[in-house]
Scaffold this motif. Structure first.
Motif, short mmCIF file in Angstrom:
data_model
loop_
_atom_site.label_atom_id
_atom_site.label_comp_id
_atom_site.label_asym_id
_atom_site.label_seq_id
_atom_site.Cartn_x
_atom_site.Cartn_y
_atom_site.Cartn_z
N THR A 55 0.86 -1.18 0.00
CA THR A 55 0.00 0.00 0.00
C THR A 55 0.90 1.23 0.00
OG1 THR A 55 -0.09 0.20 2.40
CG2 THR A 55 -1.77 -1.22 1.34
N SER A 71 1.87 9.70 -3.56
CA SER A 71 0.71 9.79 -4.45
C SER A 71 1.11 10.28 -5.84
CB SER A 71 -0.33 10.72 -3.83
OG SER A 71 -1.44 10.85 -4.67
N ARG A 87 -8.18 -2.35 -5.49
CA ARG A 87 -8.81 -2.13 -4.19
C ARG A 87 -8.59 -3.33 -3.28
NH1 ARG A 87 -9.71 2.87 -3.25
NH2 ARG A 87 -10.92 3.91 -4.80
N ASP A 91 -10.62 -3.74 2.86
CA ASP A 91 -10.84 -2.33 3.20
C ASP A 91 -10.87 -1.53 1.90
OD1 ASP A 91 -10.84 0.31 4.06
OD2 ASP A 91 -9.28 -0.01 5.58
N ARG A 92 -12.05 -1.12 1.49
CA ARG A 92 -12.22 -0.46 0.20
C ARG A 92 -11.54 0.91 0.13
NH1 ARG A 92 -14.72 -2.31 -3.69
NH2 ARG A 92 -15.69 -0.40 -4.43
N ARG A 93 -11.10 1.43 1.28
CA ARG A 93 -10.38 2.72 1.28
C ARG A 93 -8.92 2.54 0.88
NH1 ARG A 93 -11.39 3.99 7.36
NH2 ARG A 93 -10.92 1.78 7.28
N VAL A 94 -8.45 1.31 0.89
CA VAL A 94 -7.03 1.02 0.66
C VAL A 94 -6.82 0.48 -0.75
CG1 VAL A 94 -5.10 -0.42 1.41
CG2 VAL A 94 -6.66 0.55 3.11
N GLU A 95 -5.77 0.99 -1.39
CA GLU A 95 -5.37 0.47 -2.69
C GLU A 95 -4.06 -0.29 -2.54
OE1 GLU A 95 -7.04 3.49 -6.05
OE2 GLU A 95 -5.09 3.95 -5.18
#
Length: 144
Positions: A55, A71, A87, A91-95
């Motif tokens: 991540t 980023s 994804r 945890d859908r907030r984490v890529e």
């Protein structure tokens, strides 16, 4: 007026910074000319190459890079198709970030270039001096 006893040129943090900056800029010429990469892009690419899927937070923790720099680097590497995002299933907030086949190819080429540069840099010292320098730098880099 009394001359200050403090000598910036012998101040260890200053010397370390100068040595790091000089060697980094020299190495940057090699990967920037060939791949158009900036320093943070190179660092992100190498963390993914060394560790596999990660991540952005994990890269930031290891590389000590601010999340905005990561980023930007991720965005540029993705534009070049060197990495892909997915994804997290938990945890859908984490890529999760991973190198593509092209990214792995570039990573392997740059590993060769980095190895040659490291050899050239270390050749300025005897084998014992280079080993001692690495040992001391590892110790300083892992201070808490």
């Amino acid at each position: 007026m009394k001359k200050d006893d403090f000598n910036l040129q012998d101040f260890l943090p200053y010397l370390l910074n100068r040595a790091a900056e000089e060697s980094s800029l020299e190495f940057q010429k090699l990967y920037k000319d060939r791949y158009g990469m900036l320093r943070n892009e190179w660092r992100v690419l190498f963390h993914l190459g060394n560790n596999g899927e990660m991540t952005a937070k994990q890269i930031g923790d290891q590389a000590r890079l601010h999340k905005t720099k990561i980023s930007r680097a991720v965005h540029r590497l993705e534009e070049r198709r060197y990495l892909q995002r997915s994804r997290s299933a938990t945890d859908r907030r984490v890529e999760n970030l991973a190198l593509t086949a092209l990214g792995r190819s570039v990573y392997h080429e740059l590993c060769e270039i980095a190895g040659q540069y490291d050899t050239r840099l270390a050749a300025q010292f005897s084998e014992d001096e280079a080993a001692l320098l690495r040992k001391m730098l590892h110790r300083l880099a892992h201070m808490v």
